[in-house]
Design a protein around this motif. Sequence first.
Motif, PDB file in Angstrom:
ATOM      1  N   VAL A 104      34.205  34.796  17.144  1.00  0.00           N
ATOM      2  CA  VAL A 104      33.417  36.022  17.065  1.00  0.00           C
ATOM      3  C   VAL A 104      32.045  35.727  17.679  1.00  0.00           C
ATOM      4  N   ALA A 105      31.678  36.499  18.694  1.00  0.00           N
ATOM      5  CA  ALA A 105      30.388  36.330  19.366  1.00  0.00           C
ATOM      6  C   ALA A 105      29.516  37.556  19.127  1.00  0.00           C
ATOM      7  N   THR A 106      28.259  37.323  18.888  1.00  0.00           N
ATOM      8  CA  THR A 106      27.298  38.412  18.720  1.00  0.00           C
ATOM      9  C   THR A 106      26.257  38.351  19.833  1.00  0.00           C
ATOM     10  N   LEU A 107      26.232  39.402  20.640  1.00  0.00           N
ATOM     11  CA  LEU A 107      25.200  39.535  21.660  1.00  0.00           C
ATOM     12  C   LEU A 107      24.038  40.301  21.038  1.00  0.00           C
ATOM     13  N   THR A 108      22.964  39.632  20.772  1.00  0.00           N
ATOM     14  CA  THR A 108      21.771  40.312  20.267  1.00  0.00           C
ATOM     15  C   THR A 108      20.987  40.814  21.468  1.00  0.00           C
ATOM     16  N   THR A 109      20.852  42.129  21.576  1.00  0.00           N
ATOM     17  CA  THR A 109      20.175  42.731  22.721  1.00  0.00           C
ATOM     18  C   THR A 109      18.937  43.492  22.266  1.00  0.00           C
ATOM     19  N   ASP A 113      22.868  44.877  18.267  1.00  0.00           N
ATOM     20  CA  ASP A 113      23.904  43.855  18.370  1.00  0.00           C
ATOM     21  C   ASP A 113      25.222  44.427  18.902  1.00  0.00           C
ATOM     22  N   ILE A 114      25.835  43.666  19.794  1.00  0.00           N
ATOM     23  CA  ILE A 114      27.178  43.973  20.289  1.00  0.00           C
ATOM     24  C   ILE A 114      28.061  42.791  19.901  1.00  0.00           C
TER      25      ILE A 114
END
Length: 263
Positions: A104-109, A113-114
């Motif tokens: 599980v990857a979390t892209l914090t933008t 979060d995506i």
Amino acid sequence: MTKAQERARARRRYEKREAARIAKEAQRKRDRVVVAVVVCVLVLVAGFVVLARQLSGSSNEASTPSGSATSTTVAGCQAPPSPLGTNAELSLPSKKTAEGKTFVATLTTNCGDIQLTLDGSKAPQAVASFNQLAEKDYWRDSPCHRLTTSGYYILQCGDPTGTGQGTPGYGFGVENAPKDGKYPRGTVAMARTSDVKKGNGGQFFLVYKDTELPGGYTIFGTVTKGMDIVDKIAAAGVSGGGTDGTPAAPISILRVSVTEKKG
């Protein structure tokens, strides 16, 4: 007083006047040099002041992604940071680190979060690479530099330079490409060059609307949370109009975290 004495006296007066004239001319030359030096120093100081103001302003003001004509920060998004760029020269990790595993990857933008689910069973090399780049903080403050809104529908990210030319220093081949060329909404796939054997690197794309793409691109995950963020960026369109270019609503990856999904 004899004529010889008068001539000697006149010569001494002439020599004295000439010495005074020469000294005065030398002083003028020195004055001109001093003025020139002062002017040069003032010009240099002014240049340094302007440069310092520009540099201090660049760290505090929102930047427009490279190549964009106009940008609009949409609701729920903060102003994006300036791209840090990269001089990364990493080595391709072993795909064995991801084989048979789910992550599980979390892209914090800057827009929220995506969350992605990464499939190491179907695309172990792509997932192993993604995990390494996340661990190395490769994507810190990297803009999603490309949006397409006609024919195919993707938001492309993963280049720390924001130019579309950045790489981590290695490449790898295509895995898990759909034979029918169909990429459903929510697909996470690798962007690549025309080289199917070594064209994959650090760039990837998120599909926000069912898309068909020829040529084969590695599918290595799906978006499980945050598609509303991608939809919002897509709805704002491409900067300066058109259907393929920098997003008008800038979005940047601030950091990426990855954890292995157990069970």
